[in-house]
Design a protein around this motif. Structure first.
Motif, PDB file in Angstrom:
ATOM      1  N   PHE A 270       0.680  -1.214  -0.227  1.00  0.00           N
ATOM      2  CA  PHE A 270      -0.075   0.040  -0.016  1.00  0.00           C
ATOM      3  C   PHE A 270       0.823   1.362  -0.096  1.00  0.00           C
ATOM      4  O   PHE A 270       0.565   2.186  -0.629  1.00  0.00           O
ATOM      5  CB  PHE A 270      -0.939  -0.255   1.286  1.00  0.00           C
ATOM      6  N   GLU A 271       1.900   1.181   0.785  1.00  0.00           N
ATOM      7  CA  GLU A 271       3.025   2.265   0.684  1.00  0.00           C
ATOM      8  C   GLU A 271       3.288   2.447  -0.826  1.00  0.00           C
ATOM      9  O   GLU A 271       3.428   3.600  -1.314  1.00  0.00           O
ATOM     10  CB  GLU A 271       3.894   2.109   1.644  1.00  0.00           C
ATOM     11  N   ARG A 272       3.922   1.570  -1.332  1.00  0.00           N
ATOM     12  CA  ARG A 272       4.185   1.658  -2.869  1.00  0.00           C
ATOM     13  C   ARG A 272       3.082   2.135  -3.775  1.00  0.00           C
ATOM     14  O   ARG A 272       3.562   2.877  -4.451  1.00  0.00           O
ATOM     15  CB  ARG A 272       4.775   0.086  -3.281  1.00  0.00           C
ATOM     16  N   ALA A 273       1.779   1.737  -3.533  1.00  0.00           N
ATOM     17  CA  ALA A 273       1.040   2.409  -4.525  1.00  0.00           C
ATOM     18  C   ALA A 273       0.622   3.635  -4.220  1.00  0.00           C
ATOM     19  O   ALA A 273       0.396   4.357  -5.317  1.00  0.00           O
ATOM     20  CB  ALA A 273      -0.284   1.590  -4.052  1.00  0.00           C
ATOM     21  N   VAL A 274       0.675   4.189  -2.644  1.00  0.00           N
ATOM     22  CA  VAL A 274       0.460   5.438  -2.420  1.00  0.00           C
ATOM     23  C   VAL A 274       1.809   6.251  -3.064  1.00  0.00           C
ATOM     24  O   VAL A 274       1.501   7.508  -3.758  1.00  0.00           O
ATOM     25  CB  VAL A 274       0.252   5.828  -1.276  1.00  0.00           C
ATOM     26  N   ASP A 275       2.606   5.797  -3.149  1.00  0.00           N
ATOM     27  CA  ASP A 275       4.068   6.318  -3.759  1.00  0.00           C
ATOM     28  C   ASP A 275       4.078   6.613  -5.221  1.00  0.00           C
ATOM     29  O   ASP A 275       4.208   7.829  -5.895  1.00  0.00           O
ATOM     30  CB  ASP A 275       5.362   5.726  -3.562  1.00  0.00           C
ATOM     31  N   LEU A 276       3.259   5.492  -5.879  1.00  0.00           N
ATOM     32  CA  LEU A 276       2.922   6.042  -7.294  1.00  0.00           C
ATOM     33  C   LEU A 276       1.928   6.918  -7.484  1.00  0.00           C
ATOM     34  O   LEU A 276       2.093   7.534  -8.638  1.00  0.00           O
ATOM     35  CB  LEU A 276       2.532   4.324  -7.915  1.00  0.00           C
ATOM     36  N   ASP A 277       1.157   7.019  -6.665  1.00  0.00           N
ATOM     37  CA  ASP A 277      -0.109   7.971  -6.772  1.00  0.00           C
ATOM     38  C   ASP A 277      -0.555   8.557  -5.575  1.00  0.00           C
ATOM     39  O   ASP A 277      -1.324   7.936  -4.794  1.00  0.00           O
ATOM     40  CB  ASP A 277      -1.124   7.470  -7.755  1.00  0.00           C
ATOM     41  N   PRO A 278       0.226   9.644  -4.892  1.00  0.00           N
ATOM     42  CA  PRO A 278       0.013   9.925  -3.468  1.00  0.00           C
ATOM     43  C   PRO A 278      -1.496  10.440  -3.294  1.00  0.00           C
ATOM     44  O   PRO A 278      -2.178  10.710  -2.180  1.00  0.00           O
ATOM     45  CB  PRO A 278       0.765  11.381  -3.498  1.00  0.00           C
ATOM     46  N   MET A 279      -2.524  10.877  -4.225  1.00  0.00           N
ATOM     47  CA  MET A 279      -3.645  11.169  -4.019  1.00  0.00           C
ATOM     48  C   MET A 279      -4.625  10.029  -4.539  1.00  0.00           C
ATOM     49  O   MET A 279      -5.989  10.232  -4.664  1.00  0.00           O
ATOM     50  CB  MET A 279      -4.094  12.428  -4.953  1.00  0.00           C
ATOM     51  N   TRP A 280      -4.287   9.040  -4.698  1.00  0.00           N
ATOM     52  CA  TRP A 280      -4.890   7.791  -4.900  1.00  0.00           C
ATOM     53  C   TRP A 280      -6.101   7.175  -3.870  1.00  0.00           C
ATOM     54  O   TRP A 280      -5.401   6.697  -2.911  1.00  0.00           O
ATOM     55  CB  TRP A 280      -4.661   6.688  -5.811  1.00  0.00           C
TER      56      TRP A 280
END
Length: 206
Positions: A115-125
């Motif tokens: 989940f941290e990686r997903a947020v790194d890819l799109d901080p506003m997702w």
């Protein structure tokens, strides 16, 4: 709320086009979180599998992973998820889906980096942010979750982000801040009472 709206749209899509395999997959996937009965979810994933040959490579892997997951074959599901993550490491939906599997199983420490990686890819997702906040709380890091939620609400103020912030503050035991965030959520979306308000009232009465 978001999942419920999405589920309604997927159902409308397959009513119009019964062969819409990706919509069937999303019914099976989102339906688990929304309490859709097991038989309906099984029928949906089977309908998705029948359309595998018409799907892009990424979706084929995710559908097969979720089918294995629903059928109680976690090791096989992990193989498909690992292949998806290796093939599409910069795809936020793949990364979040890989994290969602251990998250649903209660393996929060394993889910967190995804989940941290997903947020790194799109901080506003929003989906990944919401899951990240919930995962931090499950790992007794609710204060960290509240900080992430506050940053989200600051950058993208809206009913969704303030509902998440209220829930995060509540999990962290920050009741005054939770009430304030819930009030902001109601001001921005008066027609929808966030479920967190019921929890706040319960805590206030106890």
């Amino acid at each position: 709320m978001r999942d419920g709206i999405a589920l309604d749209e997927y159902r409308k899509a397959v009513a119009i086009d019964p062969g819409f395999a990706l919509a069937h997959y999303r019914i099976a996937y989102v339906g688990e979180r929304m309490g859709v009965d097991a038989e309906t979810r099984r029928a949906a994933i089977e309908a998705a599998v029948r359309g595998l040959d018409r799907m892009p490579a990424k979706e084929r892997l995710l559908v097969q992973a979720w089918k294995a997951r629903l059928e109680g074959r976690p090791q096989e599901a992990n193989v498909f998820y690992a292949r998806a993550a290796e093939a599409f490491p910069q795809d936020k939906e793949v990364v979040a889906a890989v994290g969602d599997f251990p998250y649903q199983e209660g393996r929060f420490a394993e889910a967190l980096p995804w989940f941290e990686r997903a947020v790194d890819l799109d901080p506003m997702w929003e989906p990944a942010l919401a899951n990240l906040i919930s995962t931090l709380a499950a790992l007794d890091r609710a204060s960290d979750g509240a900080r992430r939620a506050a940053h989200w609400a600051e950058l993208r103020p809206g009913a969704e982000s303030y509902r998440a912030l209220a829930a995060a503050h509540l999990l962290a035991g920050q009741f005054a801040q939770a009430v304030e965030a819930a009030r902001h959520a109601l001001e921005l979306d008066p027609g929808t009472e966030p479920a967190v308000l019921a929890d706040l009232l319960s805590c206030a009465r106890s």
